[in-house]
Design an enzyme around this catalytic site. Structure first.
Site, PDB file in Angstrom:
ATOM      1  CG  HIS A  13      -0.465  -2.213  -5.554  1.00 32.92           C
ATOM      2  ND1 HIS A  13      -0.017  -2.940  -6.638  1.00 32.92           N
ATOM      3  CD2 HIS A  13       0.060  -0.968  -5.696  1.00 32.92           C
ATOM      4  CE1 HIS A  13       0.737  -2.153  -7.402  1.00 32.92           C
ATOM      5  NE2 HIS A  13       0.799  -0.955  -6.852  1.00 32.92           N
ATOM      6  CD  GLU A  14      -1.757   1.901  -3.976  1.00 29.92           C
ATOM      7  OE1 GLU A  14      -0.605   2.370  -3.917  1.00 29.92           O
ATOM      8  OE2 GLU A  14      -2.319   1.619  -5.055  1.00 29.92           O
ATOM      9  CG  HIS A  47       3.520   1.530  -3.651  1.00 32.28           C
ATOM     10  ND1 HIS A  47       4.638   1.567  -4.472  1.00 32.28           N
ATOM     11  CD2 HIS A  47       2.470   1.304  -4.475  1.00 32.28           C
ATOM     12  CE1 HIS A  47       4.252   1.375  -5.726  1.00 32.28           C
ATOM     13  NE2 HIS A  47       2.941   1.208  -5.768  1.00 32.28           N
ATOM     14  CB  CYS A  97       2.556  -0.309 -10.282  1.00 35.37           C
ATOM     15  SG  CYS A  97       3.034   1.005  -9.164  1.00 35.37           S
TER      16      CYS A  97
HETATM   17 ZN   LIG Z   1       1.751   0.776  -7.368  1.00 35.75          ZN
END
Ligand SMILES: [Zn+2]
Length: 136
Positions: free
Chosen positions: A126-127, A130, A85
């Site tokens: 993954h996003e 976040h 990341c």
């Molecule tokens: Zn990330």
């Protein structure tokens, strides 16, 4: 505008809020910032440029796709992998799903439901993490 990458873990750990049409500037900032980091980054969430709104950008080949308020409806095909990341050093182990179905609004705020698989699905997961304050 190209923004600095936020590496503040406290801020990255916060849940983002729903985004609306007045957050359009964040969309153009994400596009500019991802383009500026395209050599080492395939996706970004708004909190990585310091904005706690549910907006992500995902690189799919030659397109940078914006997803506003993304939400995973279905997932299948669990596997374990390693990810890095831009906001962190090194790589970490993580569980992902091969196939996902996502509800989101596009950059014109039109509601959509789409299926993704493979690497694109991995970036989206993954996003979205976040947006929920989850860092790998
Ligand atoms: Zn990330």
């Amino acid at each position: 505008m190209v923004k600095n990458i936020n590496k503040n873990i406290m801020l990255l750990s916060c849940k983002s809020k729903d985004a609306a049409i007045e957050d359009s500037e964040v969309i153009s900032d994400l596009k500019d910032t991802l383009s500026a980091n395209s050599d080492r980054c395939v996706g970004m969430a708004a909190n990585m440029i310091g904005v706690l709104k549910k907006i992500i950008i995902v690189n799919i080949g030659s397109i940078n796709m914006i997803m506003v308020n993304p939400e995973i409806l279905k997932k299948s095909g669990e596997y374990e992998t390693e990810e890095g990341c831009l906001s962190l050093e090194g790589v970490r182990k993580v569980k992902r799903y091969k196939n996902i179905e996502v509800k989101f609004q596009d950059e014109k705020f039109v509601k959509r439901v789409r299926k993704f698989s493979g690497f694109t699905a991995q970036i989206i997961q993954h996003e979205i993490d976040h947006c929920n304050g989850i860092i790998i």
